[in-house]
Scaffold this motif. Structure first.
Motif, PDB file in Angstrom:
ATOM      1  N   TRP A 293      44.892  21.774  33.491  1.00 33.81           N
ATOM      2  CA  TRP A 293      44.655  23.156  33.920  1.00 33.81           C
ATOM      3  C   TRP A 293      43.495  23.234  34.915  1.00 33.81           C
ATOM      4  O   TRP A 293      42.414  22.707  34.680  1.00 33.81           O
ATOM      5  N   SER A 294      43.726  23.948  35.994  1.00 31.54           N
ATOM      6  CA  SER A 294      42.652  24.360  36.886  1.00 31.54           C
ATOM      7  C   SER A 294      43.102  25.615  37.596  1.00 31.54           C
ATOM      8  O   SER A 294      44.299  25.857  37.758  1.00 31.54           O
ATOM      9  N   CYS A 295      42.138  26.435  37.988  1.00 36.83           N
ATOM     10  CA  CYS A 295      42.451  27.685  38.666  1.00 36.83           C
ATOM     11  C   CYS A 295      41.214  28.111  39.445  1.00 36.83           C
ATOM     12  O   CYS A 295      40.102  28.097  38.907  1.00 36.83           O
ATOM     13  N   THR A 296      41.391  28.465  40.694  1.00 36.90           N
ATOM     14  CA  THR A 296      40.276  28.916  41.523  1.00 36.90           C
ATOM     15  C   THR A 296      40.260  30.436  41.580  1.00 36.90           C
ATOM     16  O   THR A 296      41.304  31.067  41.774  1.00 36.90           O
ATOM     17  N   GLY A 297      39.070  31.013  41.391  1.00 35.66           N
ATOM     18  CA  GLY A 297      38.950  32.463  41.401  1.00 35.66           C
ATOM     19  C   GLY A 297      37.818  32.938  42.289  1.00 35.66           C
ATOM     20  O   GLY A 297      36.804  32.262  42.455  1.00 35.66           O
ATOM     21  N   LEU A 298      38.016  34.128  42.866  1.00 34.92           N
ATOM     22  CA  LEU A 298      36.978  34.782  43.659  1.00 34.92           C
ATOM     23  C   LEU A 298      36.975  36.262  43.290  1.00 34.92           C
ATOM     24  O   LEU A 298      37.971  36.974  43.501  1.00 34.92           O
ATOM     25  N   PHE A 299      35.859  36.719  42.709  1.00 32.66           N
ATOM     26  CA  PHE A 299      35.707  38.124  42.334  1.00 32.66           C
ATOM     27  C   PHE A 299      34.778  38.781  43.350  1.00 32.66           C
ATOM     28  O   PHE A 299      33.642  38.341  43.549  1.00 32.66           O
ATOM     29  N   LYS A 300      35.287  39.813  43.991  1.00 27.64           N
ATOM     30  CA  LYS A 300      34.501  40.457  45.049  1.00 27.64           C
ATOM     31  C   LYS A 300      34.909  41.922  45.164  1.00 27.64           C
ATOM     32  O   LYS A 300      36.112  42.230  45.181  1.00 27.64           O
ATOM     33  N   ASP A 301      33.936  42.793  45.229  1.00 29.16           N
ATOM     34  CA  ASP A 301      34.171  44.226  45.410  1.00 29.16           C
ATOM     35  C   ASP A 301      35.122  44.786  44.354  1.00 29.16           C
ATOM     36  O   ASP A 301      36.006  45.606  44.653  1.00 29.16           O
ATOM     37  N   GLY A 302      34.963  44.316  43.134  1.00 28.18           N
ATOM     38  CA  GLY A 302      35.772  44.828  42.032  1.00 28.18           C
ATOM     39  C   GLY A 302      37.179  44.287  41.959  1.00 28.18           C
ATOM     40  O   GLY A 302      37.971  44.710  41.109  1.00 28.18           O
ATOM     41  N   LYS A 303      37.514  43.332  42.841  1.00 23.50           N
ATOM     42  CA  LYS A 303      38.854  42.750  42.858  1.00 23.50           C
ATOM     43  C   LYS A 303      38.778  41.243  42.618  1.00 23.50           C
ATOM     44  O   LYS A 303      37.798  40.597  42.989  1.00 23.50           O
ATOM     45  N   LEU A 304      39.835  40.722  42.009  1.00 29.49           N
ATOM     46  CA  LEU A 304      39.896  39.295  41.686  1.00 29.49           C
ATOM     47  C   LEU A 304      41.072  38.656  42.412  1.00 29.49           C
ATOM     48  O   LEU A 304      42.202  39.151  42.339  1.00 29.49           O
ATOM     49  N   GLU A 305      40.797  37.550  43.095  1.00 29.30           N
ATOM     50  CA  GLU A 305      41.866  36.773  43.707  1.00 29.30           C
ATOM     51  C   GLU A 305      41.894  35.402  43.057  1.00 29.30           C
ATOM     52  O   GLU A 305      40.857  34.752  42.904  1.00 29.30           O
ATOM     53  N   LEU A 306      43.093  34.989  42.637  1.00 25.73           N
ATOM     54  CA  LEU A 306      43.274  33.709  41.959  1.00 25.73           C
ATOM     55  C   LEU A 306      44.212  32.820  42.768  1.00 25.73           C
ATOM     56  O   LEU A 306      45.169  33.296  43.385  1.00 25.73           O
ATOM     57  N   TRP A 307      43.941  31.524  42.731  1.00 28.89           N
ATOM     58  CA  TRP A 307      44.828  30.503  43.280  1.00 28.89           C
ATOM     59  C   TRP A 307      45.173  29.593  42.106  1.00 28.89           C
ATOM     60  O   TRP A 307      44.334  28.817  41.637  1.00 28.89           O
ATOM     61  N   ALA A 308      46.410  29.713  41.619  1.00 32.13           N
ATOM     62  CA  ALA A 308      46.742  29.097  40.332  1.00 32.13           C
ATOM     63  C   ALA A 308      48.075  28.363  40.387  1.00 32.13           C
ATOM     64  O   ALA A 308      49.002  28.790  41.084  1.00 32.13           O
ATOM     65  N   PRO A 309      48.219  27.276  39.619  1.00 26.37           N
ATOM     66  CA  PRO A 309      49.503  26.575  39.497  1.00 26.37           C
ATOM     67  C   PRO A 309      50.306  27.187  38.350  1.00 26.37           C
ATOM     68  O   PRO A 309      50.390  26.638  37.257  1.00 26.37           O
ATOM     69  N   THR A 310      50.904  28.330  38.598  1.00 26.42           N
ATOM     70  CA  THR A 310      51.507  29.096  37.509  1.00 26.42           C
ATOM     71  C   THR A 310      52.998  29.299  37.689  1.00 26.42           C
ATOM     72  O   THR A 310      53.504  29.366  38.812  1.00 26.42           O
ATOM     73  N   GLN A 311      53.697  29.396  36.570  1.00 21.52           N
ATOM     74  CA  GLN A 311      55.100  29.806  36.551  1.00 21.52           C
ATOM     75  C   GLN A 311      55.221  31.299  36.265  1.00 21.52           C
ATOM     76  O   GLN A 311      56.321  31.836  36.314  1.00 21.52           O
ATOM     77  N   VAL A 312      54.121  31.949  35.896  1.00 20.81           N
ATOM     78  CA  VAL A 312      54.177  33.334  35.433  1.00 20.81           C
ATOM     79  C   VAL A 312      53.139  34.171  36.172  1.00 20.81           C
ATOM     80  O   VAL A 312      52.069  34.469  35.664  1.00 20.81           O
ATOM     81  N   GLN A 313      53.498  34.577  37.369  1.00 23.59           N
ATOM     82  CA  GLN A 313      52.538  35.246  38.238  1.00 23.59           C
ATOM     83  C   GLN A 313      52.091  36.592  37.666  1.00 23.59           C
ATOM     84  O   GLN A 313      50.889  36.892  37.628  1.00 23.59           O
ATOM     85  N   ASP A 314      53.027  37.406  37.240  1.00 23.10           N
ATOM     86  CA  ASP A 314      52.645  38.725  36.746  1.00 23.10           C
ATOM     87  C   ASP A 314      51.948  38.653  35.394  1.00 23.10           C
ATOM     88  O   ASP A 314      51.015  39.416  35.128  1.00 23.10           O
ATOM     89  N   ARG A 315      52.381  37.747  34.541  1.00 20.78           N
ATOM     90  CA  ARG A 315      51.688  37.586  33.271  1.00 20.78           C
ATOM     91  C   ARG A 315      50.237  37.146  33.527  1.00 20.78           C
ATOM     92  O   ARG A 315      49.311  37.612  32.865  1.00 20.78           O
ATOM     93  N   SER A 316      50.056  36.257  34.483  1.00 20.46           N
ATOM     94  CA  SER A 316      48.705  35.795  34.807  1.00 20.46           C
ATOM     95  C   SER A 316      47.847  36.943  35.332  1.00 20.46           C
ATOM     96  O   SER A 316      46.656  37.038  35.015  1.00 20.46           O
ATOM     97  N   ARG A 317      48.441  37.811  36.133  1.00 19.11           N
ATOM     98  CA  ARG A 317      47.701  38.975  36.636  1.00 19.11           C
ATOM     99  C   ARG A 317      47.214  39.842  35.484  1.00 19.11           C
ATOM    100  O   ARG A 317      46.041  40.251  35.437  1.00 19.11           O
ATOM    101  N   ARG A 318      48.112  40.141  34.573  1.00 17.55           N
ATOM    102  CA  ARG A 318      47.747  41.018  33.456  1.00 17.55           C
ATOM    103  C   ARG A 318      46.696  40.370  32.563  1.00 17.55           C
ATOM    104  O   ARG A 318      45.763  41.027  32.093  1.00 17.55           O
ATOM    105  N   THR A 319      46.871  39.079  32.308  1.00 14.79           N
ATOM    106  CA  THR A 319      45.919  38.372  31.451  1.00 14.79           C
ATOM    107  C   THR A 319      44.537  38.338  32.082  1.00 14.79           C
ATOM    108  O   THR A 319      43.524  38.557  31.410  1.00 14.79           O
ATOM    109  N   ALA A 320      44.478  38.053  33.378  1.00 13.07           N
ATOM    110  CA  ALA A 320      43.195  38.019  34.078  1.00 13.07           C
ATOM    111  C   ALA A 320      42.529  39.388  34.062  1.00 13.07           C
ATOM    112  O   ALA A 320      41.316  39.511  33.833  1.00 13.07           O
TER     113      ALA A 320
END
Length: 730
Positions: free
Chosen positions: A359-386
């Protein structure tokens, strides 16, 4: 595997049911499946560019197709590329339907938006990457072709009916004029596509069903592929996890001081299940994670063990009450009138996905928003979980999908996402790569659950099967995969997957499940419950054949009487493997057949045992998935599936003690070596013309019983538990 599990010697292919506990991600499993009500499948997502969300750009003629000014085509795919070739298949489908050269096509994974959400959520699983999207992508490509032709017709002031589109050029033969599609793309994108555009004749295809090069291979060969651990952003920091190794465990407290003494360590952040040590480099973060002092919180899972679970599952096999799955005919009468009754118990252990990339995942939190770069099969689930992990709205989270360094179902889970989100928020404005180590994949990773089965069948005086009962006993995958998603007394369809609608003629049949759940993390492992259920059923079919004094292939043919499609698969694999031929001394053949993920597959394995060690010499396999879209990819999937199943069936097992996995790396979790793989895997496809079935998973289930049946025949010892190397030693 626990020794309690290695001594078990007691005596219409509909795909419409869906497991959607991911809030819309669909993983196909067999009927009947009361995981959800038996509703019609959800409608496909919109094709219009207006539903493309953040993927929208100039030249987007449909949500899945962008035409650049130079005529190159970019496909926005709704699925994750996991090395199985799905994106190449999508490229072939669209290139053929639009009428462009395959060499001019590239593929990107979509950022979650409505056009890429089937059933309400964007995700990839259940061998759905091609079969689910094939018709939808064809229609979208046909719409794109239609508006490109309309744009050219408007430019030339001619009837669109006189224009054709071939090899990326629009041709008007009557006036001998032509245009590249890039020249009209912007105008075409402003037009409204027809609802039901005509599709091209399949006979005109240049790529689908043909040999096309995999799009992902050149970059991999050159070492240019960017996986999650390779991904970099300017000024990025690294955060190594230190987690409670007990399933679902957390920490009570931590002391950051020892970690902060490590050169390069910046800080220690509390995350879900433990802490993350943030540093300037991967090495410094790892050294800091080793140094930080952590006090583990007590947990109800601290006492979980394989021995206790095995005892509970054995009890479940004989329990008076179980959750019903299927019942038909008069089984009691069949058993009472039987000339002979055969009973056998089987068992399988927990097994790990073991992707090469942890597991690895890169994140950047800025101005109240989060951007992730992830090796995922579940994009929307990952959004909700984050979003939940850091208390923001899911719409404030953007997920960019990176190529997976191995998935096999492991990236259907989003368990690495909360830590990435929490660290990114703590380091607001600074990108940070959050990662686990191999040991964390065993400590906190998700496994295919252990299961047991008791099968009982009645035979008449001629050796024909008159009735069968199957009791599955074990923990629920769904209860762990979808927390809170399994009610008391409800059937976990994955435990009985593909057993309710068997292609065998069994008029008197009963199937049920004795839930014996423990909170060991579990999730779909490639082919999900079909892996253990094929092992249970097909090994038992061999036992019944022996009891009836019949050849295993001939016995299956009797059970499949009238099923032309299934018989064609059995007959082809028997012919290609030269079933019954004279073999070298000590060698034997075993057969396995199973229907899963909308496809039928059969294998014949030739194997032997020397000094207690199994050796597989040859595997012959046949797959009927309707039609093959990407032959090279399908062949690779079958070969890889066979290797993965052989490794799991022969060697792999996770055992649990004190609430954690006893295996923590590849020194204790046994995988099959290159030298142990079969010299020959002979793959054949049977194009039946039926609805498209899956390819990535159906090759695994028959492998387990085929190798077990071959080794049983070679040794004269009936093998009823996995891993087989342990069963042989008993």
């Amino acid at each position: 595997m626990d020794n309690h599990l290695t001594n078990l010697d007691s005596t219409d292919l509909s795909r419409r049911a869906l497991l959607t506990g991911l809030g819309g991600l669909a993983i196909a499993v067999a009927l009947p499946l009361p995981v959800l009500a038996q509703n019609a499948p959800p409608a496909p997502p919109p094709l219009g560019a207006a539903a493309a969300g953040a993927n929208a750009r100039t030249g987007m003629v449909t949500a899945h197709l962008v035409v650049k000014p130079d005529g190159k085509v970019v496909i926005i795919s709704p699925t994750t590329e996991m090395g199985q070739g799905t994106h190449t298949a999508h490229a072939a489908i669209i290139a053929d339907e639009v009428g462009v050269d395959f060499a001019d096509v590239s593929v990107e994974t979509a950022i979650p938006a409505d056009a890429y959400r089937w059933g309400g959520s964007m995700g990839s699983g259940g061998s759905q990457g091609v079969r689910r999207w094939n018709d939808h992508l064809r229609k979208g490509a046909a719409q794109a072709r239609a508006v490109l032709i309309q744009a050219a017709a408007k430019s030339w002031q001619v009837d669109p009916a006189g224009i054709t589109l071939e090899q990326g050029r629009l041709l008007h033969k009557a006036s001998n004029r032509s245009l590249g599609i890039g020249e009209v793309a912007e105008a075409a994108a402003k037009l409204t596509p027809p609802d039901n555009p005509p599709l091209r004749d399949p006979a005109t295809r240049r790529y689908v069903g043909k040999g096309v090069p995999r799009l992902d291979i050149p970059a991999k060969v050159r070492g240019e592929t960017v996986y999650s651990m390779d991904f970099r952003l300017p000024g990025m920091l690294y955060a190594c996890a230190r987690l409670n190794p007990v399933f679902h465990g957390d920490i009570a407290s931590f002391d950051a001081a020892p970690a902060l003494k490590v050169k390069g360590v910046r800080k220690v952040v509390k995350i879900q299940g433990g802490v993350a040590v943030v540093a300037d480099s991967v090495w410094a973060a790892m050294k800091g994670a080793d140094a930080v002092t952590v006090t583990m919180a007590p947990s109800p899972q601290d006492t979980i063990s394989s021995a206790a679970l095995t005892q509970a599952m054995v009890e479940g096999l004989g329990a008076a009450q179980a959750i019903p799955a299927t019942a038909r005919g008069d089984l009691d009468s069949a058993f009472k009138s039987a000339a002979r009754t055969v009973t056998a118990d089987y068992g399988v252990p927990y097994i790990c996905h073991t992707p090469m990339e942890v597991w690895s995942c890169t994140g950047l939190f800025k101005d109240g928003k989060l951007e992730l770069w992830a090796p995922t099969q579940v994009q929307d689930r990952s959004r909700r979980t984050a979003a939940t992990a850091i208390g923001i709205d899911a719409e404030a989270v953007t997920v960019n999908t990176l190529l997976l360094g191995g998935g096999f179902g492991r990236r259907l889970m989003d368990d690495g996402i909360p830590g990435a989100a929490q660290v990114a928020r703590d380091l607001a404005g600074t990108p940070v790569k959050f990662f686990w180590r191999r040991e964390d994949e065993f400590d906190r990773g998700y496994f295919r659950p252990a299961q047991m089965a008791r099968l009982t069948a009645s035979l008449d005086a001629k050796g024909a099967v008159t009735g069968m009962a199957i009791r599955i006993s074990g923990p629920s995958m769904r209860a762990e995969f979808v927390p809170g998603g399994l009610k008391e007394g409800e059937l976990d369809g994955s435990s009985v997957q593909d057993l309710s609608n068997l292609p065998y003629n069994l008029p008197n049949f009963k199937l049920d499940w004795a839930a014996r759940h423990v909170r060991v993390t579990a999730s779909p492992w490639r082919a999900v419950g079909a892996t253990h259920n094929a092992f249970f059923l097909e090994c038992f079919i061999d036992e019944l054949a022996a009891a009836a004094g019949k050849d295993p292939v001939a016995f299956r043919r009797e059970l499949l009487a009238g099923n032309k499609r299934a018989l064609a698969v059995i007959d082809l694999v028997a012919a290609k493997a030269q079933w019954g031929k004279k073999l070298p001394k000590g060698h034997a053949q075993g057969v396995g057949f199973f229907a899963s993920f909308g496809s039928l597959s059969a294998h014949v394995v030739e194997a032997s045992v020397t000094d207690g060690q199994p050796r597989v010499h040859r595997v012959t396999t046949v797959l009927d998935c309707g039609d093959v879209v990407l032959p090279d990819g399908a062949r690779s999937q079958m070969e890889g599936g066979v290797i993965m199943a052989l490794s799991a069936g022969l060697y792999e097992a996770v055992t649990v003690k004190d609430g954690r996995a006893e295996q923590r790396n590849f020194d204790t979790y046994r995988l099959m070596r290159h030298s142990e793989s079969p010299p020959v895997i002979d793959v054949h496809f049977l194009n039946s013309g039926e609805a498209l079935g899956g390819v990535g998973e159906p090759g695994l289930p028959p492998t387990f019983p085929a190798v077990a049946n071959a080794l049983s025949a070679a040794t004269g010892k009936r093998l009823r538990s996995l891993p087989l190397v342990e069963a042989l030693a008993v």
